[in-house]
Design an enzyme around this catalytic site. Sequence first.
Site, short mmCIF file in Angstrom:
data_model
loop_
_atom_site.label_atom_id
_atom_site.label_comp_id
_atom_site.label_asym_id
_atom_site.label_seq_id
_atom_site.Cartn_x
_atom_site.Cartn_y
_atom_site.Cartn_z
N ASP A 50 -3.60 -2.02 -9.28
CA ASP A 50 -2.96 -3.30 -8.98
C ASP A 50 -3.04 -4.30 -10.15
OD1 ASP A 50 -2.79 -2.22 -6.35
OD2 ASP A 50 -4.75 -3.06 -5.84
N GLU A 108 4.86 -4.22 0.09
CA GLU A 108 3.69 -4.97 -0.41
C GLU A 108 3.85 -5.21 -1.90
OE1 GLU A 108 0.30 -2.44 0.41
OE2 GLU A 108 0.95 -0.92 -1.02
O1 FUB Z 1 -5.39 -1.75 -3.79
C1 FUB Z 1 -5.31 -1.93 -2.40
C2 FUB Z 1 -3.90 -2.04 -1.97
O2 FUB Z 1 -3.20 -0.88 -2.37
C3 FUB Z 1 -3.14 -3.17 -2.59
O3 FUB Z 1 -3.42 -4.42 -2.03
C4 FUB Z 1 -1.76 -2.67 -2.39
O4 FUB Z 1 -0.78 -3.37 -3.08
C5 FUB Z 1 -1.89 -1.24 -2.79
O5 FUB Z 1 -1.81 -1.05 -4.18
#
Ligand code: FUB
Length: 327
Positions: A19, A226
């Site tokens: 991320d 997301e």
């Molecule tokens: O790293 C945890 C979660 O996985 C993140 O918040 C999402 O965007 C995905 O990458």
Amino acid sequence: MSKQAKQNEPLVTHIYTADPSAHVFEDKIYIYPSHDLEHDGQSDDDGTQYRMEDYHVFSMDDVDAPVVDHGEVLHMKNVPWVSQQMWAPDAAYKNGKYYLFFPAKDKEGIFRIGVAISDNPAGPFTPEPNYIPGSYSIDPAIFVDDDGKAYLYFGGIWGGQLEKWQTGTFNPNAGPQDPKEVAIGPRVAVMNDDMLSFAEPPQEIQILDENGKPLLAGDEDKRYFEGPWMHKYNGTYYLSYSTGTTHYIVYATSDNPKGPFVYRGRILEPVIGWTTHHSIVEFKGKWYLFYHDASLSGGIDHRRCIKFTELKYNEDGTIQTIHPYKN
Ligand code: FUB
């Protein structure tokens, strides 16, 4: 412990990272990623396997310079409201200070978004005692516009709990959407000048298809899942994000930072591992995509590694699709 930066290769190999939110501060590239933990515990659609507890900050003087690990800059044991899972963070500079925005579960198991402050882009960061009032879900991305106004984008479905906030309050029983429903959009809120609170309640962002119709929950290769990111190119606002189940990074554009946005295309084809999450930054006249995959662990979804590559625009402002494993 530093390693020379090379495009499309893990930037860091001594810990697992994911991320990556990249920014240019003080003429260097600073990267604010998640820090994946090495464990063999439970894995499920709620993301229980993403058990992160702290953050490290990395910097690069240039795109071919060593990557410097500035060490642990914030740990959940020092954040009074957090119970677990410090997921994808982001950072901004304003008022002569650096603000780290991070999601985590509160003591009730509900994802919220907190802020921590530093005088230095490399931290360490001092957390506020409580999360941002009115905040929820995951993946904060903070964008400071040319006029100094700061916008916080956030939200993620499934493990990120965004479906559970559709009525404005947390409904633990709300499940996945019907494919024919209009897809849930990410949220945006203007920050107050102190960067610690929302100036207004978060609004849902509309993402439309090429014909002006809202994307549906069943449009899984285009709809929001997301990982929002906002950047501005030639006066246009680019909202990019992960489509989750179909594993693309895609983008939509608007002339307003709050939208509505129109879907424009794919930025990144699927990477090794279930999740895909990125950021986009301009450095010395070129644009770069920071992303992650799970190649360093041989494909274990929750042991990821951050990477970067150059991003190119066409003359009409569209972005050229990146194929992560082709030269
Ligand atoms: O790293 C945890 C979660 O996985 C993140 O918040 C999402 O965007 C995905 O990458």
